[in-house]
Scaffold this motif. Structure first.
Motif, PDB file in Angstrom:
ATOM      1  N   GLY A 107       0.807  -1.211   0.000  1.00 34.81           N
ATOM      2  CA  GLY A 107       0.000   0.000   0.000  1.00 34.81           C
ATOM      3  C   GLY A 107       0.839   1.258   0.000  1.00 34.81           C
ATOM      4  O   GLY A 107       0.553   2.222  -0.721  1.00 34.81           O
ATOM      5  N   ARG A 108       1.901   1.257   0.791  1.00 30.68           N
ATOM      6  CA  ARG A 108       2.745   2.454   0.894  1.00 30.68           C
ATOM      7  C   ARG A 108       3.572   2.668  -0.366  1.00 30.68           C
ATOM      8  O   ARG A 108       3.740   3.804  -0.834  1.00 30.68           O
ATOM      9  N   LEU A 109       4.095   1.562  -0.941  1.00 31.04           N
ATOM     10  CA  LEU A 109       5.035   1.693  -2.052  1.00 31.04           C
ATOM     11  C   LEU A 109       4.385   1.616  -3.432  1.00 31.04           C
ATOM     12  O   LEU A 109       4.915   2.168  -4.397  1.00 31.04           O
ATOM     13  N   ALA A 229      10.053  -4.713   7.397  1.00 27.67           N
ATOM     14  CA  ALA A 229      10.914  -5.170   8.494  1.00 27.67           C
ATOM     15  C   ALA A 229      11.938  -6.179   7.969  1.00 27.67           C
ATOM     16  O   ALA A 229      13.118  -6.146   8.362  1.00 27.67           O
ATOM     17  N   ILE A 230      11.499  -7.067   7.078  1.00 24.05           N
ATOM     18  CA  ILE A 230      12.430  -8.010   6.450  1.00 24.05           C
ATOM     19  C   ILE A 230      13.513  -7.249   5.690  1.00 24.05           C
ATOM     20  O   ILE A 230      14.700  -7.582   5.752  1.00 24.05           O
ATOM     21  N   ARG A 231      13.107  -6.215   4.974  1.00 23.16           N
ATOM     22  CA  ARG A 231      14.085  -5.396   4.225  1.00 23.16           C
ATOM     23  C   ARG A 231      15.138  -4.823   5.164  1.00 23.16           C
ATOM     24  O   ARG A 231      16.350  -4.863   4.851  1.00 23.16           O
ATOM     25  N   LEU A 247      10.138  -4.350  -3.534  1.00 25.78           N
ATOM     26  CA  LEU A 247      10.571  -3.978  -2.189  1.00 25.78           C
ATOM     27  C   LEU A 247      12.043  -3.564  -2.175  1.00 25.78           C
ATOM     28  O   LEU A 247      12.454  -2.729  -1.368  1.00 25.78           O
ATOM     29  N   PHE A 248      12.840  -4.157  -3.069  1.00 28.81           N
ATOM     30  CA  PHE A 248      14.290  -3.918  -3.065  1.00 28.81           C
ATOM     31  C   PHE A 248      14.783  -3.234  -4.336  1.00 28.81           C
ATOM     32  O   PHE A 248      15.997  -3.173  -4.554  1.00 28.81           O
TER      33      PHE A 248
END
Length: 306
Positions: A107-109, A229-231, A247-248
């Protein structure tokens, strides 16, 4: 005719009270008072000649008659809604409140950055974006649509495939210098792997190469229900993660993490837009899902790394 309209309105309020679980939430949604909602339901019970809801100080529960009436009301209201939609099809304005659900990171990204452009196109829509890393209950939380990544378990939803998220196996350069770079999925068993624990696969990572499937059970000393958090754990050099490319994407470009096992293709995850089965998709829901589907189809950060 007026009496029929009043009855349909009372039925709709009754259904919302059942689905939301309390009078106050429905009153807020309809911008009225709790006593007004109570009076509507009391009048409906008087009309029917029996109790629909067994009220207690702790929660609302349906009587046997109330449960049967609730089931019938859903069918009737869905039929009325479908008839109106059929009549209004093509003329309905894209306007009004739109409550969207998503996981926090996606949602944020992926959703929030696209909302300004969507609202420039449809300025009469008012968006309420609700983010949670738990699977949101669409009915009880009043969501019009939510986005879910991975396999869907709830068959009682209207689901539309709007994209897929490719995944990449990553680690920080510091971690790889200290512990070495795995060359095959099987070698992951000797590494500290970080698990996103909301996926049904959880500690089973699946890859393919030359039409051959490779499955590996991973283990590690940290896990989380939040992708970001995993990132942070990966950036901190704690271990290896199998995560969405989006994510990355910036970390890969900047060299903060390294993609490994690139000769193997990690299993992709579907992205669905889901809505309650008993609620017609309004023009604003359809417009938003169409918009997101087009956006996700062309988003470079969702593509596999070449």
């Amino acid at each position: 005719m007026r009496n029929s309209v009043d009855t349909l309105n009372a039925m709709a309020i009754f259904v919302r009270v059942v689905e939301r679980g309390n009078f106050s939430a429905v009153a807020r949604e309809l911008q009225t008072s709790q006593p007004t909602i109570s009076k509507v339901l009391q009048a409906l019970e008087t009309r029917l000649g029996g109790k629909l809801i067994a009220r207690s100080t702790r929660k609302l529960s349906l009587t046997d008659e109330g449960q049967r009436y609730y089931n019938e009301c859903r069918i009737i209201l869905a039929a009325v809604d479908a008839a109106e939609h059929s009549f209004q099809s093509g003329r309905e304005k894209v306007a009004g409140p739109l409550k969207i659900g998503s996981s926090v990171s996606f949602g944020r990204l992926q959703i929030a950055p696209r909302l300004p452009d969507f609202l420039r196109r449809y300025p009469d829509v008012q968006i309420d974006l609700q983010l949670s890393d738990q699977n949101q209950d669409l009915v009880s939380e009043g969501l019009d649509v939510t986005f879910r990544i991975g396999a869907l378990n709830d068959s009682g939803l209207i689901a539309r495939l709007v994209g897929s998220t490719h995944r990449v196996t990553v680690a920080s350069p510091d971690y790889l210098r200290q512990y070495g770079k795995p060359q095959t999925p099987q070698e992951l068993g000797r590494h500290n792997c970080l698990m996103f624990n909301l996926l049904s696969s959880q500690n089973l990572w699946i890859y393919t190469k030359d039409a051959q499937r490779h499955e590996v059970r991973i283990k590690g000393n940290a896990q989380s229900n939040n992708s970001e958090a995993i990132r942070e754990l990966v950036l901190g050099g704690l271990g290896i993660a199998l995560s969405p490319v989006w994510l990355f994407s910036e970390d890969l470009k900047a060299g903060r993490v390294t993609a490994i096992l690139q000769d193997y293709t990690a299993e992709s995850l579907p992205i669905h837009a889901v809505s309650p089965a008993n609620r017609r998709q309004s023009a604003r829901v359809k417009a938003f899902v169409d918009y997101m589907s087009r956006a996700l189809e062309t988003a470079p950060e969702l593509k596999a790394i070449k």
